[in-house]
Design a protein around this motif. Structure first.
Motif, mmCIF file in Angstrom:
data_model
loop_
_atom_site.group_PDB
_atom_site.id
_atom_site.type_symbol
_atom_site.label_atom_id
_atom_site.label_comp_id
_atom_site.label_asym_id
_atom_site.label_seq_id
_atom_site.Cartn_x
_atom_site.Cartn_y
_atom_site.Cartn_z
ATOM 1 N N VAL A 5 0.843 -1.191 0.000
ATOM 2 C CA VAL A 5 0.000 0.000 0.000
ATOM 3 C C VAL A 5 0.879 1.242 0.000
ATOM 4 N N ASP A 6 0.557 2.178 -0.847
ATOM 5 C CA ASP A 6 1.238 3.464 -0.914
ATOM 6 C C ASP A 6 0.545 4.392 0.093
ATOM 7 N N ASP A 7 1.184 4.593 1.251
ATOM 8 C CA ASP A 7 0.562 5.374 2.322
ATOM 9 C C ASP A 7 0.248 6.807 1.909
ATOM 10 N N GLU A 8 1.127 7.432 1.119
ATOM 11 C CA GLU A 8 0.856 8.808 0.684
ATOM 12 C C GLU A 8 -0.380 8.862 -0.203
ATOM 13 N N LEU A 9 -0.503 7.891 -1.081
ATOM 14 C CA LEU A 9 -1.673 7.818 -1.966
ATOM 15 C C LEU A 9 -2.941 7.671 -1.147
ATOM 16 N N TRP A 10 -2.911 6.749 -0.167
ATOM 17 C CA TRP A 10 -4.117 6.520 0.636
ATOM 18 C C TRP A 10 -4.399 7.648 1.600
ATOM 19 N N SER A 11 -3.374 8.338 2.036
ATOM 20 C CA SER A 11 -3.598 9.520 2.857
ATOM 21 C C SER A 11 -4.322 10.579 2.024
ATOM 22 N N ALA A 12 -3.921 10.698 0.771
ATOM 23 C CA ALA A 12 -4.549 11.691 -0.117
ATOM 24 C C ALA A 12 -6.013 11.366 -0.378
ATOM 25 N N VAL A 13 -6.317 10.105 -0.644
ATOM 26 C CA VAL A 13 -7.711 9.753 -0.951
ATOM 27 C C VAL A 13 -8.520 9.479 0.306
ATOM 28 N N GLY A 14 -7.865 9.526 1.463
ATOM 29 C CA GLY A 14 -8.580 9.323 2.711
ATOM 30 C C GLY A 14 -9.476 10.496 3.082
ATOM 31 N N ASP A 15 -9.246 11.622 2.470
ATOM 32 C CA ASP A 15 -10.026 12.821 2.774
ATOM 33 C C ASP A 15 -11.292 12.847 1.909
ATOM 34 N N GLY A 52 -3.334 20.298 -4.837
ATOM 35 C CA GLY A 52 -1.898 20.144 -4.677
ATOM 36 C C GLY A 52 -1.536 18.793 -4.086
ATOM 37 N N VAL A 53 -2.311 18.349 -3.104
ATOM 38 C CA VAL A 53 -2.075 17.036 -2.487
ATOM 39 C C VAL A 53 -2.303 15.940 -3.528
ATOM 40 N N LEU A 54 -3.406 16.028 -4.257
ATOM 41 C CA LEU A 54 -3.713 15.020 -5.277
ATOM 42 C C LEU A 54 -2.662 15.016 -6.387
ATOM 43 N N ASP A 55 -2.144 16.193 -6.707
ATOM 44 C CA ASP A 55 -1.111 16.302 -7.737
ATOM 45 C C ASP A 55 0.202 15.662 -7.269
ATOM 46 N N ARG A 56 0.558 15.890 -6.008
ATOM 47 C CA ARG A 56 1.810 15.327 -5.472
ATOM 48 C C ARG A 56 1.829 13.797 -5.514
ATOM 49 N N VAL A 57 0.670 13.160 -5.328
ATOM 50 C CA VAL A 57 0.633 11.688 -5.358
ATOM 51 C C VAL A 57 0.322 11.164 -6.754
ATOM 52 N N GLY A 58 0.161 12.086 -7.711
ATOM 53 C CA GLY A 58 -0.022 11.682 -9.100
ATOM 54 C C GLY A 58 -1.439 11.334 -9.507
ATOM 55 N N LEU A 59 -2.420 11.598 -8.648
ATOM 56 C CA LEU A 59 -3.805 11.285 -9.013
ATOM 57 C C LEU A 59 -4.398 12.287 -9.991
ATOM 58 N N VAL A 60 -3.872 13.509 -9.979
ATOM 59 C CA VAL A 60 -4.300 14.513 -10.944
ATOM 60 C C VAL A 60 -3.059 15.191 -11.516
ATOM 61 N N HIS A 61 -3.248 15.770 -12.682
ATOM 62 C CA HIS A 61 -2.187 16.557 -13.300
ATOM 63 C C HIS A 61 -2.799 17.867 -13.775
ATOM 64 N N GLY A 62 -2.087 18.947 -13.502
ATOM 65 C CA GLY A 62 -2.583 20.256 -13.896
ATOM 66 C C GLY A 62 -1.804 20.817 -15.068
ATOM 67 N N THR A 63 -2.538 21.475 -15.951
ATOM 68 C CA THR A 63 -1.913 22.173 -17.072
ATOM 69 C C THR A 63 -2.414 23.605 -17.064
ATOM 70 N N PRO A 64 -1.546 24.556 -17.450
ATOM 71 C CA PRO A 64 -1.976 25.949 -17.459
ATOM 72 C C PRO A 64 -3.195 26.148 -18.370
ATOM 73 N N SER A 65 -4.137 26.932 -17.852
ATOM 74 C CA SER A 65 -5.347 27.262 -18.609
ATOM 75 C C SER A 65 -5.702 28.697 -18.267
ATOM 76 N N TYR A 71 -7.122 20.776 -14.100
ATOM 77 C CA TYR A 71 -6.715 19.476 -13.564
ATOM 78 C C TYR A 71 -7.544 18.363 -14.173
ATOM 79 N N GLU A 72 -6.857 17.264 -14.456
ATOM 80 C CA GLU A 72 -7.514 16.052 -14.928
ATOM 81 C C GLU A 72 -6.988 14.885 -14.120
ATOM 82 N N VAL A 73 -7.831 13.872 -13.960
ATOM 83 C CA VAL A 73 -7.452 12.681 -13.207
ATOM 84 C C VAL A 73 -6.496 11.844 -14.050
ATOM 85 N N ASP A 74 -5.442 11.358 -13.407
ATOM 86 C CA ASP A 74 -4.527 10.419 -14.053
ATOM 87 C C ASP A 74 -5.141 9.034 -13.873
ATOM 88 N N GLU A 75 -5.724 8.520 -14.937
ATOM 89 C CA GLU A 75 -6.470 7.265 -14.829
ATOM 90 C C GLU A 75 -5.578 6.077 -14.501
#
Length: 111
Positions: A5-15, A52-65, A71-75
């Motif tokens: 288990v990736d603790d950082e990932l689960w900490s991010a989605v725990g919220d 920012g939290v979701l981006d750090r664990v790679g669940l989303v990626h942001g592009t300038p707009s 932001y879009e979800v990294d599937e």
């Protein structure tokens, strides 16, 4: 049977707010802190921090707009999270089956 288990990932989605944000981003195909804050009971600044939290664990990626980031979800990363959850669930199912067998054995011996 040990689940990795990736603790950082689960900490991010725990919220719950971040999980709701992921749901909204998936449903809408992406969004900005401003668009998300209009759909959530938190400020735009709070949404930006959550992103920012979701981006750090790679669940989303942001592009300038324009002046914001879209932001879009990294599937692939989301699929990794789902696979981890399935693995953890399977491990707990096995543990619970063992506990049930032990309890049934004790009950038969007492009865």
């Amino acid at each position: 049977m040990s689940a990795v288990v990736d603790d950082e990932l689960w900490s991010a989605v725990g919220d719950p707010t971040r999980r709701r944000m992921l749901d909204l981003l998936l449903a809408d195909g992406g969004g900005t802190a401003t668009t998300l804050s209009g759909q959530l009971p938190v400020t735009r600044q709070a949404v930006a921090k959550h992103l920012g939290v979701l981006d750090r664990v790679g669940l989303v990626h942001g592009t300038p707009s324009g002046r914001e980031r879209r932001y879009e979800v990294d599937e692939a990363q989301l699929a990794r999270a789902v696979a981890q959850l399935s693995s953890v669930g399977a491990a707990w199912d096995a543990r619970l089956r063992r506990i049930k067998r032990i309890a049934e054995t004790i009950q038969r011996r007492q009865g």
